[in-house]
Design a protein around this motif. Structure first.
Motif, PDB file in Angstrom:
ATOM      1  N   SER A 210       0.784  -1.033  -0.110  1.00 19.78           N
ATOM      2  CA  SER A 210      -0.034   0.029  -0.096  1.00 19.78           C
ATOM      3  C   SER A 210       0.806   1.178  -0.065  1.00 19.78           C
ATOM      4  N   GLY A 211       0.434   2.260  -0.621  1.00 18.78           N
ATOM      5  CA  GLY A 211       1.359   3.536  -0.794  1.00 18.78           C
ATOM      6  C   GLY A 211       2.408   3.636  -1.797  1.00 18.78           C
ATOM      7  N   PRO A 212       3.401   4.251  -1.822  1.00 18.37           N
ATOM      8  CA  PRO A 212       4.596   4.464  -2.692  1.00 18.37           C
ATOM      9  C   PRO A 212       5.102   2.965  -2.991  1.00 18.37           C
ATOM     10  N   ILE A 213       5.172   2.552  -4.324  1.00 16.99           N
ATOM     11  CA  ILE A 213       5.841   1.498  -4.520  1.00 16.99           C
ATOM     12  C   ILE A 213       6.955   1.738  -5.593  1.00 16.99           C
ATOM     13  N   LEU A 214       6.785   2.573  -6.490  1.00 15.34           N
ATOM     14  CA  LEU A 214       7.696   3.105  -7.416  1.00 15.34           C
ATOM     15  C   LEU A 214       7.777   4.724  -7.426  1.00 15.34           C
ATOM     16  N   LYS A 330       9.510  13.390 -23.741  1.00 14.47           N
ATOM     17  CA  LYS A 330       9.156  11.991 -22.918  1.00 14.47           C
ATOM     18  C   LYS A 330       8.664  12.536 -21.588  1.00 14.47           C
ATOM     19  N   PRO A 331       7.512  12.528 -21.279  1.00 16.49           N
ATOM     20  CA  PRO A 331       6.940  13.305 -20.063  1.00 16.49           C
ATOM     21  C   PRO A 331       7.365  12.634 -18.765  1.00 16.49           C
ATOM     22  N   GLY A 332       7.888  13.527 -17.673  1.00 20.29           N
ATOM     23  CA  GLY A 332       8.131  12.891 -16.618  1.00 20.29           C
ATOM     24  C   GLY A 332       7.027  12.116 -15.916  1.00 20.29           C
ATOM     25  N   TYR A 333       7.544  10.726 -15.226  1.00 21.30           N
ATOM     26  CA  TYR A 333       6.501   9.798 -14.394  1.00 21.30           C
ATOM     27  C   TYR A 333       6.282  10.233 -13.044  1.00 21.30           C
ATOM     28  N   PRO A 334       4.698  10.460 -12.470  1.00 20.24           N
ATOM     29  CA  PRO A 334       4.473  10.641 -11.150  1.00 20.24           C
ATOM     30  C   PRO A 334       4.863   9.467 -10.250  1.00 20.24           C
ATOM     31  N   PRO A 335       5.044   9.603  -8.817  1.00 16.99           N
ATOM     32  CA  PRO A 335       5.303   8.440  -8.200  1.00 16.99           C
ATOM     33  C   PRO A 335       3.977   7.401  -8.441  1.00 16.99           C
ATOM     34  N   THR A 336       4.296   6.186  -8.422  1.00 17.07           N
ATOM     35  CA  THR A 336       3.221   5.174  -8.442  1.00 17.07           C
ATOM     36  C   THR A 336       2.776   4.661  -7.168  1.00 17.07           C
ATOM     37  N   ILE A 337       1.606   5.086  -6.602  1.00 13.25           N
ATOM     38  CA  ILE A 337       1.284   5.017  -5.175  1.00 13.25           C
ATOM     39  C   ILE A 337      -0.299   4.112  -5.318  1.00 13.25           C
ATOM     40  N   ASN A 338      -0.091   3.153  -4.536  1.00 13.72           N
ATOM     41  CA  ASN A 338      -0.948   2.186  -4.489  1.00 13.72           C
ATOM     42  C   ASN A 338      -2.239   2.564  -3.448  1.00 13.72           C
ATOM     43  N   SER A 361       2.794  -8.590   1.085  1.00 13.02           N
ATOM     44  CA  SER A 361       2.114  -7.278   0.896  1.00 13.02           C
ATOM     45  C   SER A 361       2.630  -6.150   1.367  1.00 13.02           C
ATOM     46  N   ALA A 362       4.190  -6.215   1.617  1.00 12.89           N
ATOM     47  CA  ALA A 362       4.799  -4.928   2.106  1.00 12.89           C
ATOM     48  C   ALA A 362       6.147  -4.975   1.377  1.00 12.89           C
ATOM     49  N   VAL A 363       6.247  -5.256   0.178  1.00 11.50           N
ATOM     50  CA  VAL A 363       7.545  -5.191  -0.569  1.00 11.50           C
ATOM     51  C   VAL A 363       8.128  -3.938  -0.374  1.00 11.50           C
ATOM     52  N   THR A 364       9.726  -3.854  -0.417  1.00 15.39           N
ATOM     53  CA  THR A 364      10.451  -2.559  -0.363  1.00 15.39           C
ATOM     54  C   THR A 364      10.140  -1.805  -1.879  1.00 15.39           C
ATOM     55  N   PRO A 365       9.736  -0.593  -1.651  1.00 15.54           N
ATOM     56  CA  PRO A 365       9.438   0.370  -2.817  1.00 15.54           C
ATOM     57  C   PRO A 365      10.955   0.343  -3.620  1.00 15.54           C
TER      58      PRO A 365
END
Length: 444
Positions: A210-214, A330-338, A361-365
């Motif tokens: 949950s939350g930021p992953i990338l 090439k546009p910048g990508y926002p953070p991937t936040i679950n 369910s708690a992988v390191t970002p």
């Protein structure tokens, strides 16, 4: 709009009492349903077909916004399954529909593009296009989503809403997801799920959080102009190499001195070009690199400070600097936040299907980036890793490697998870609207 989508005919929508709804959707609501989807994905009928699709796409890789043959293949398979779709969306994209045509709408996404990499793996289905390869597994992503579509189509009468299939172009740096969003094709979608193969993760296992992953990812390029001259007479020149060198050092202080140590950030200068002779100070130097962060606030701060440092250091050294963040190219990508609620849904589905020991369910970002984040900016979204580890190889290759090989036995798990996540979401958020006819909504 395709001829297939124009033939999408709806019947009258019927409202049932909750008891009847649960009875009609028992295949989707009890724990065994998840295993039923997995059994379907593993059946020879679906598995062999899915693998053949993946290999066909692997042999014919196409770069971002050039996925014309891949798009044609997808549409051909959707036609065979009598699944309506929109095309073109974002040049080569395809948006399919399964279900009632009424809310709620939940989307499943697969990216289609390959990379400009020469494949070095010798096997029967090696890339036939020189200098292009599916080195990031998007061929598998498309095959899994098509397989999920086949499974869901078989249970279409039980679906309480509409599953939207998003076959997206140009994830690799070109922001295809942003074009999909800007097209309005997902206007009324209330949630979206996406997955990515993970070659280091065993088959049958998944990982997410949950939350930021990338991280959010941006690029910058700067041209530092001075005054060239003979290297033996530097007093007659304005040295852009010296100015650029100080910029590189100063940029490193953004993370080490300005960032909160608990807020992971990256600034990397990966390009430094200038000069061509040992005894000549050049007129200009070009530097470039990437910056990454897990929050939009930190990401925007880095961007602002990178520009200030480059312009400021150029002035200190009597040079001029022009900086470009390459937004148009090439546009910048926002953070991937679950999304937190979707995380709970994912864990429930994955544990029911795979077992609690197979779900991290708690992988390191990761500081990697994904344009799936553009969807998450406009709707709740959830993205996870899917295991495709090839245990026969002693050396595990990472994504974007010319030696990447994946274990195709992992693909049924992705197809089944797609189908289960969508059907479970619709069951949880079903809407009963008496007296409303089912109809095709042009923008969903």
């Amino acid at each position: 709009m395709s001829s297939s989508s124009s033939s999408f005919k709806f019947k009258c929508f019927q409202c049932f009492f909750m008891l009847h709804v649960f009875a009609a959707t028992s295949i989707l609501s009890d724990n065994s349903s998840f295993n039923n989807f997995l059994d379907s994905a593993k059946s020879p009928e679906v598995f062999d077909w899915m693998i053949s699709i993946r290999r066909k796409i692997h042999e014919n890789p196409e770069l971002g916004f050039e996925e014309f043959e891949t798009s044609e293949l997808i549409r051909s398979e959707l036609d065979k399954m009598d699944i309506p779709y929109k095309h073109p969306v974002a040049i080569t994209g395809v948006i399919g529909f399964i279900g009632t045509g009424l809310p709620p709408f939940v989307a499943l996404r697969a990216d289609m593009d390959a990379l400009p990499i020469q494949e070095m793996v010798e096997w029967e289905h090696k890339s036939k296009i020189a200098g292009k390869m599916h080195a990031c597994g998007h061929d598998a992503h498309v095959a899994m989503l098509l397989a999920a579509a086949k499974i869901l189509k078989h249970h279409e009468k039980d679906i309480q809403g509409t599953v939207v299939l998003v076959f997206q172009p140009a994830e690799e740096g070109n922001g295809g997801a942003k074009k999909i969003v800007n097209s309005g094709a997902l206007e009324n979608v209330t949630a979206i799920f996406g997955l990515h193969i993970a070659p280091e993760l065993p088959v049958g296992e998944v990982a997410s959080r949950s939350g930021p992953i990338l991280a959010g990812s941006g690029r910058f390029e700067a041209k530092i102009s001075g005054k060239g001259g003979h290297a033996a007479l530097p007093q007659h020149s304005i040295d852009p190499i010296l100015a650029a060198s100080n910029m590189v050092i100063s940029l490193q202080y953004l993370v080490s001195r300005e960032a909160d140590p608990l807020d992971s950030q990256v600034v990397t200068v990966s390009k430094f070009q200038g000069g061509s002779a040992f005894n000549v100070i050049p007129d200009y130097v070009t530097i470039g690199g990437t910056f990454r962060a897990f929050s939009k606030q930190s990401f925007n701060h880095l961007r602002q400070r990178i520009e200030q440092i480059i312009i400021g250091q150029a002035a200190v050294h009597r040079c001029n600097a022009i900086i470009d963040f390459l937004d148009e190219v090439k546009p910048g990508y926002p953070p991937t936040i679950n999304n937190g609620d979707l995380h709970e849904d994912f864990v429930n589905v994955a544990v029911n299907m795979l077992g609690i020991n197979k779900v991290n369910s708690a992988v390191t970002p990761s500081m990697g980036a994904e344009d799936f984040s553009f969807y998450q900016e406009v709707m709740p979204g959830y993205w996870f890793w899917l295991g495709v580890q090839n245990a026969l190889h002693k050396r595990l290759e990472s994504l974007h490697s010319p030696y990447l090989e994946i274990n195709e036995d992992g693909l049924p798990y992705g197809a089944a998870l797609h189908a289960s996540l969508a059907s479970s979401y619709l069951l949880k958020h079903q809407q009963n609207v008496p007296g409303v006819e089912r109809r095709y909504h042009g923008e969903i």
